[in-house]
Motif scaffolding. Structure first.
Motif, mmCIF file in Angstrom:
data_model
loop_
_atom_site.group_PDB
_atom_site.id
_atom_site.type_symbol
_atom_site.label_atom_id
_atom_site.label_comp_id
_atom_site.label_asym_id
_atom_site.label_seq_id
_atom_site.Cartn_x
_atom_site.Cartn_y
_atom_site.Cartn_z
ATOM 1 N N SER A 151 20.417 -1.907 68.076
ATOM 2 C CA SER A 151 20.949 -0.624 67.593
ATOM 3 C C SER A 151 21.527 0.202 68.740
ATOM 4 N N ARG A 152 22.619 0.854 68.445
ATOM 5 C CA ARG A 152 23.315 1.593 69.501
ATOM 6 C C ARG A 152 22.494 2.765 70.016
ATOM 7 N N ASP A 153 21.662 3.381 69.156
ATOM 8 C CA ASP A 153 20.859 4.516 69.606
ATOM 9 C C ASP A 153 19.847 4.090 70.665
ATOM 10 N N ARG A 154 19.173 2.959 70.419
ATOM 11 C CA ARG A 154 18.181 2.473 71.384
ATOM 12 C C ARG A 154 18.855 2.016 72.678
ATOM 13 N N ILE A 155 19.998 1.357 72.536
ATOM 14 C CA ILE A 155 20.728 0.901 73.728
ATOM 15 C C ILE A 155 21.214 2.098 74.533
ATOM 16 N N MET A 156 21.745 3.088 73.828
ATOM 17 C CA MET A 156 22.256 4.277 74.515
ATOM 18 C C MET A 156 21.134 4.972 75.287
ATOM 19 N N LEU A 183 28.994 6.786 75.217
ATOM 20 C CA LEU A 183 28.374 5.502 74.913
ATOM 21 C C LEU A 183 28.264 5.284 73.412
ATOM 22 N N LEU A 184 27.863 6.311 72.685
ATOM 23 C CA LEU A 184 27.740 6.191 71.230
ATOM 24 C C LEU A 184 29.083 5.863 70.598
ATOM 25 N N GLY A 185 30.153 6.429 71.152
ATOM 26 C CA GLY A 185 31.482 6.167 70.619
ATOM 27 C C GLY A 185 31.990 4.769 70.914
ATOM 28 N N LEU A 186 31.415 4.126 71.944
ATOM 29 C CA LEU A 186 31.870 2.798 72.343
ATOM 30 C C LEU A 186 31.057 1.679 71.708
ATOM 31 N N LEU A 187 29.808 1.969 71.322
ATOM 32 C CA LEU A 187 28.919 0.932 70.806
ATOM 33 C C LEU A 187 29.010 0.818 69.290
ATOM 34 N N ALA A 188 29.000 -0.420 68.801
ATOM 35 C CA ALA A 188 28.914 -0.641 67.359
ATOM 36 C C ALA A 188 27.541 -0.186 66.871
ATOM 37 N N GLU A 189 27.474 0.208 65.591
ATOM 38 C CA GLU A 189 26.202 0.698 65.035
ATOM 39 C C GLU A 189 25.083 -0.321 65.206
ATOM 40 N N ARG A 245 41.088 -3.663 75.639
ATOM 41 C CA ARG A 245 39.702 -4.070 75.888
ATOM 42 C C ARG A 245 39.269 -3.640 77.297
ATOM 43 N N LYS A 246 40.157 -3.835 78.246
ATOM 44 C CA LYS A 246 39.847 -3.432 79.615
ATOM 45 C C LYS A 246 39.586 -1.931 79.685
ATOM 46 N N ALA A 247 40.391 -1.157 78.957
ATOM 47 C CA ALA A 247 40.207 0.299 78.948
ATOM 48 C C ALA A 247 38.849 0.669 78.352
ATOM 49 N N ALA A 248 38.436 -0.050 77.305
ATOM 50 C CA ALA A 248 37.133 0.214 76.682
ATOM 51 C C ALA A 248 35.993 -0.094 77.656
ATOM 52 N N VAL A 249 36.119 -1.206 78.394
ATOM 53 C CA VAL A 249 35.091 -1.567 79.373
ATOM 54 C C VAL A 249 35.049 -0.543 80.502
ATOM 55 N N GLU A 250 36.205 -0.056 80.915
ATOM 56 C CA GLU A 250 36.247 0.978 81.950
ATOM 57 C C GLU A 250 35.565 2.257 81.470
ATOM 58 N N ARG A 251 35.780 2.623 80.202
ATOM 59 C CA ARG A 251 35.104 3.808 79.648
ATOM 60 C C ARG A 251 33.598 3.595 79.594
ATOM 61 N N PHE A 252 33.194 2.368 79.244
ATOM 62 C CA PHE A 252 31.768 2.062 79.211
ATOM 63 C C PHE A 252 31.158 2.215 80.606
ATOM 64 N N ALA A 253 31.836 1.677 81.615
ATOM 65 C CA ALA A 253 31.334 1.772 82.984
ATOM 66 C C ALA A 253 31.202 3.235 83.404
ATOM 67 N N ASP A 254 32.191 4.044 83.051
ATOM 68 C CA ASP A 254 32.168 5.467 83.397
ATOM 69 C C ASP A 254 31.008 6.170 82.696
ATOM 70 N N ALA A 255 30.811 5.861 81.409
ATOM 71 C CA ALA A 255 29.722 6.479 80.652
ATOM 72 C C ALA A 255 28.358 6.065 81.198
ATOM 73 N N PHE A 256 28.239 4.808 81.565
ATOM 74 C CA PHE A 256 26.979 4.287 82.105
ATOM 75 C C PHE A 256 26.660 4.948 83.444
ATOM 76 N N LEU A 257 27.655 5.047 84.303
ATOM 77 C CA LEU A 257 27.435 5.585 85.646
ATOM 78 C C LEU A 257 27.164 7.088 85.639
ATOM 79 N N HIS A 258 27.662 7.767 84.597
ATOM 80 C CA HIS A 258 27.545 9.227 84.557
ATOM 81 C C HIS A 258 26.607 9.738 83.462
ATOM 82 N N TYR A 259 25.753 8.849 82.959
ATOM 83 C CA TYR A 259 24.744 9.258 81.961
ATOM 84 C C TYR A 259 25.378 10.010 80.787
ATOM 85 N N ASP A 260 26.433 9.444 80.227
ATOM 86 C CA ASP A 260 27.178 10.140 79.165
ATOM 87 C C ASP A 260 26.842 9.531 77.799
#
Length: 296
Positions: free
Chosen positions: A223-228, A196-202, A177-192
């Motif tokens: 929805s993950r698309d709007r959140i992303m 983000l789509l791979g981390l968010l539930a549909e 879970r910690k690794a997933a949150v770290e990936r989310f933080a990285d994706a958020f900070l780097h506009y990826d």
């Protein structure tokens, strides 16, 4: 107070303060108010003769519960007029609540606190006293001024409201879970957007709380698309990306905090899917009044 009474009072304070906070925080969802409630209870206790109190733990539970009920009832209008979504105050791992390291840890999770928000003040009190603190119905009746039969009905009604909405037990361990949150933080900070789509539930949902003070979405985003699209916007959260980012524990779970100097400016808490590999709910707290107490 003589020296003996002062020593006895200090012992009671050290022994039961954290217990009182555990009840008050779950009842209110605000740590600052919980601290005030507990201080009031012990201020009143200081004027009493401890010898006349048969069960100090039950006395603290009753006194804290009733003060919380009064506060929740008086705050109803304030909650209704709150600007945007209302989220609980998150607490850091260093907070003096013993359950963070015990088997009741799940009942301090952010998702659990949000479930409690569905309940009215009395339902919440009865449910917590029975489910979390394991008092029998006779004790709960005495604490709340209800009959035992009424307490049973209130508990049953509260339990029914939770059916199917409890935070799921996940096969994924804390490190994953910690690794997933770290990936989310990285994706958020780097506009990826791809990460983000791979981390968010549909059917993911983002709830923000700015309290009318900090700029956030007033309503939940679905929805993950709007959140992303929102998260990768260069305008929406530009301020968060220039703050320092830290992966830490809030409410006993992996979370993200954003700091500027020694001040916590924002926090992300999460609820995972049942499989544990995707983010189901994202809770963003930017209301500065709900972050003042955080020690990270």
């Amino acid at each position: 107070m003589n020296i003996t009474e002062t020593t006895a009072f200090e012992t009671f304070y050290r022994t039961y303060r954290a217990y009182g906070l555990s009840i008050a925080y779950r009842m209110l969802g605000t740590y600052t108010d919980a601290e005030d409630i507990v201080q009031d209870v012990f201020a009143e206790l200081a004027a009493k003769d401890p010898a006349v109190i048969q069960n100090m733990k039950s006395y603290i539970a009753k006194a804290v519960t009733n003060r919380c009920l009064n506060l929740l009832r008086s705050a109803k209008k304030t909650r209704e007029e709150y600007i945007g979504e209302w989220l609980p105050e998150p607490i850091a791992a260093s907070t003096d609540l013993p359950e963070l390291a015990a088997e009741q840890k799940d009942t301090l999770s952010y998702a659990y606190l949000l479930m409690l928000e569905r309940l009215g003040p009395m339902e919440r009190a009865v449910f917590l006293l029975r489910e979390v603190f394991e008092y029998d119905y006779a004790q709960i009746a005495d604490m709340t001024g209800k009959t035992e039969a009424n307490c049973r009905k209130i508990f049953s009604r509260a339990k029914q409201q939770f059916k199917g909405s409890e935070p799921p037990a996940s096969p994924v361990d804390d490190e994953q879970r910690k690794a997933a949150v770290e990936r989310f933080a990285d994706a958020f900070l780097h506009y990826d957007p791809k990460m983000l789509l791979g981390l968010l539930a549909e059917d993911a949902m983002l709830i923000s709380d700015g309290g009318g003070v900090a700029r956030t979405a007033i309503r939940p985003i679905f929805s993950r698309d709007r959140i992303m699209r929102l998260l990768v916007s260069q305008k929406a959260y530009r301020d968060m990306r220039i703050w320092d980012t830290r992966i830490t524990e809030l409410n006993g779970e992996t979370a993200i905090v954003f700091t500027s100097g020694h001040e916590v400016k924002a926090a992300f808490c999460f609820r995972f899917t049942e499989s544990g590999d995707r983010l189901q709910h994202l809770y963003m707290i930017k209301n500065p009044h709900k972050l003042l107490h955080l020690r990270v």
